[in-house]
Scaffold this active site. Sequence first.
Site: not given
Length: 516
Positions: A186, A258
């Site tokens: 992230h 993702d």
Amino acid sequence: MSSAPRGNLASLAAAVLQPGFVGTAPPPWVLRWLGDGLGSVVLFARNIVDLDQVAALTAALRAERPDVIVAIDEEAGDVTRIESGQGSSRPGNFALGAVDDPELTAGVARDLGRELASVGVTLDYAPDADVNSNPANPVIGVRAFGADPALVARHTAAWVRGLQSGGVAACAKHFPGHGDTRVDSHHDLPRIGGSREQLDAAELVPFRAAVAAGVQAVMTGHLLVPALDPRLPATLSPRILGGLLREELGFSGVIVTDAVEMRAVADRYGFAGAAVRALAAGADAICVGGERADEDAARELRDAIVAAVVAGELPEQRLAEAAKRVGQLAAWTVAARADAPSRPATAPGGSPIGLAAARRAVRVTASAAEALPLAGAPHVVEFEPPRNIAIGAETPWGIAAPLAALLPGSTAVRLGVDDLGALGGAVAEAAGRPLVLVVRDLHRHDWMRAAVARALAARPDAVVVELGVPALVTGAVHVATHGATRAGSLAAAELLAGTGRVAAMPLAGVAEPVVG
């Protein structure tokens, strides 16, 4: 260059997007896009109030497109969306791996699949098939089934079979494996070391098992794996997506990225640039909307994909192939929902099989058989680590609430890294009664280890309850739940209070199970 009209290209580009949105009902732009070719949407906690509301939301989506894929990021553990406001009533992967009963794992996943299918969800971004071989991993941890590749593989396969028998497509993640890293994708690009031989013996084992089990989708990880591709992250690598996943592993389903707004790829290749590169590399669906969840974001991606085809940077045939695979998955989900067994009425406390599994996952290390249950209502000190971004900020955790319900008069305080000046007072508050210290991943946080050591020096009789990875066992009495779910916390509270089916459990040495 493309020979297709721009309108057809825009429809193909929309078909491969899986955008999120804000709100508990579909916004007008999503409904409009479904009519223009959008193939999927993804739900997050912000879209969910309760099961009836989710059913109404998905019905509104299907009124515009009957075969729309409705995805969710629901791991049935610490990472939960469908129960984000209460905490998951099912244990997560690490707890199921601790029990190591594949039939139980399949049963928990089937229970989840039936619930999701009953409210119109058709694709779940789960299971997490990572091998958590690095205890310092900041983002996987209890989301994995464990650190042993063979254990992770058998439970990944069981979870896939269970979920899909419940009527929902499974999506194994994060290919080719996010377990051996200290970096959260992230925030930055993790690098997975090791030779190809080491990857074959560890990271890739669960994904081979998932493919053999018939998994419908695989999610890529934003990971640099030099042994496979020294230059490009897995999500953008033809070698990894085409050469390894398609050709070597024989996967023929949908490859989902993702979230493309994650900094591991967006900072290096741009938000839209990452999406285009992923499609060119062999991805079929672009997940977006955890952080960028509006029409402007979806339009930016769609227009960039169309422009890349027109410019010859993305072959039109590759885009059409991706859209076709998404369509095939949509057809699978329609058939699976029609064949799925009905879900029994929801129990007031959530999933019954979930609580039974959580009870079986509790492990106790104690120096004396009389250490538990607690002698009376305790004072609970919960140590709060920095939040894992994959876990919703709104998701509750801890054992103070279930303990207070079982032992009236229990009190509690929660301390973070900046609150340690209050530790002495928190320990003193427990004078004359039991003290319970609650931690998450104690081994990863220096400040937490120091605080627990101080508390145990003052109160050697304190009970330590670990809600994360129990890599560090400390204290005369140590209880490990293998996850911070509502189910696991209730199971631990039952043990401490001496109530329920764990009351008569004999305490023994390390890794003694609670049989529920």
